[in-house]
Write a protein that holds these residues in place. Sequence first.
Motif, short mmCIF file in Angstrom:
data_model
loop_
_atom_site.label_atom_id
_atom_site.label_comp_id
_atom_site.label_asym_id
_atom_site.label_seq_id
_atom_site.Cartn_x
_atom_site.Cartn_y
_atom_site.Cartn_z
N UNK A 106 -6.75 -1.39 8.95
CA UNK A 106 -5.69 -2.28 9.44
C UNK A 106 -4.36 -1.79 8.90
N UNK A 108 -1.33 -2.55 9.90
CA UNK A 108 -0.35 -3.63 9.71
C UNK A 108 -0.53 -4.27 8.35
N UNK A 109 -1.78 -4.55 8.04
CA UNK A 109 -2.08 -5.17 6.75
C UNK A 109 -1.63 -4.28 5.60
N UNK A 112 2.04 -4.42 5.28
CA UNK A 112 2.43 -5.73 4.75
C UNK A 112 2.23 -5.78 3.24
N UNK A 113 1.08 -5.30 2.81
CA UNK A 113 0.79 -5.33 1.37
C UNK A 113 1.72 -4.41 0.59
N UNK A 116 5.02 -5.97 0.34
CA UNK A 116 4.95 -7.12 -0.57
C UNK A 116 5.02 -6.67 -2.03
N UNK A 117 4.24 -5.68 -2.36
CA UNK A 117 4.19 -5.28 -3.77
C UNK A 117 5.37 -4.40 -4.18
N UNK A 120 7.61 -7.18 -5.01
CA UNK A 120 7.11 -7.94 -6.16
C UNK A 120 7.29 -7.20 -7.48
N UNK A 127 0.86 1.04 -9.65
CA UNK A 127 -0.18 0.84 -8.64
C UNK A 127 -0.60 2.15 -8.00
N UNK A 128 -1.88 2.40 -7.97
CA UNK A 128 -2.39 3.60 -7.30
C UNK A 128 -3.07 3.28 -5.97
N UNK A 129 -3.57 2.06 -5.88
CA UNK A 129 -4.21 1.68 -4.63
C UNK A 129 -4.53 0.20 -4.63
N UNK A 130 -4.52 -0.37 -3.46
CA UNK A 130 -4.83 -1.78 -3.32
C UNK A 130 -5.96 -1.92 -2.32
N UNK A 131 -7.03 -2.52 -2.76
CA UNK A 131 -8.17 -2.66 -1.88
C UNK A 131 -8.59 -4.10 -1.75
N UNK A 132 -8.87 -4.47 -0.54
CA UNK A 132 -9.33 -5.81 -0.27
C UNK A 132 -10.84 -5.81 -0.13
#
Lengths: 143, 143
Positions: A106, A108-109, A112-113, A116-117, A120, A127-132
């Motif tokens: 995704x 777009x997601x 967006x993230x 956001x960060x 923030x 940050x190296x990676x953001x996983x949902x």
Amino acid sequence: MKLNSEQINQKLKDAGLKVTPQRHAILEAVCRLGNHPTADMVIDYIRRTHPGIATGTVYKVLDTLVDNHLVRRVKTDKDAMRYDAIMESHHHIYCAETERIEDYFDKDLDEMLQAYFQKKNLHNFKIEGIFLQINGNFNDNSK
Amino acid sequence: MKLNSEQINQKLKDAGLKVTPQRHAILEAVCRLGNHPTADMVIDYIRRTHPGIATGTVYKVLDTLVDNHLVRRVKTDKDAMRYDAIMESHHHIYCAETERIEDYFDKDLDEMLQAYFQKKNLHNFKIEGIFLQINGNFNDNSK
DNA sequence: TCTTATATAGGAATTACTCTTATTTAAGAA
DNA sequence: TTCTTAAATAAGAGTAATTCCTATATAAGA
Ligand SMILES: [Mn+2]
Ligand SMILES: [Mn+2]
Ligand SMILES: [Zn+2]
Ligand SMILES: [Zn+2]
């Protein structure tokens, strides 16, 4: 996902790794098996064509591949680690009951993230990676 | 986080669980230890005041607490499962190198994600929870 | 072709977790 | 309060998942 033999070798080379039959087979196995196999599944798959491979080698190579960003780890609520050869940014939809993991792409997601960060700004953390991890249940049991 | 003895008992009761000294001690340990302890850390902590507790009991009780939403599992790149007594919605900032996990609370983010997935509607999947794992490195090694 | 740093095989060892069964206990019923 | 019983725990064996060790083999650059 559908890498041929030469592409696999190239990936290893590009990462600065010696190309060995074991590394080739293991990277290929993670790609081919899809659905985020465990080390054990990788071993079973590989031994069909490559009977002598040592258990320790598989674990060690998987670590090497993770360290060199050719594979990533996918964690679930169960004891065994799972592996993923898809390195494009994506997230995981996970059903604890069935242990099924589906990829979720995704863009777009992700944007967006990231936005956001960026705003923030977590002070004192790079940050190296953001996983949902999206937990829940699949309605059907197809696939 | 700072639950007294009575509050811990109440939590167990509210979940419909029999109150036993072992369950009390284990829930208290996960609360008190903070920083997402492993089962092993819980065992070490508890044995100081409760020397006879069986290993299997700790694992079993942790499972029970997870099933009854009094504790949640937190997975990392390492082999051992970690546990978390904070059940309010939050995410995890994780440094693979040091194995340090920090809690990240962010109501805005939660609302943003909820809104996003409400709109998005993953067909054939019922979402129960969405958790972010933010990987990277802490700049300082304080705390 | 030679060299050597690196990788693998083979298997033991360890860690993390699970299972089984006898015993104990919490908590509701009488 | 005592009785009852379903549920929980202790003890330790068992298993799964992973790690570690060292002799041997090999990839790849010189
Ligand atoms: Mn996980
Ligand atoms: Mn394990
Ligand atoms: Zn994936
Ligand atoms: Zn937490």
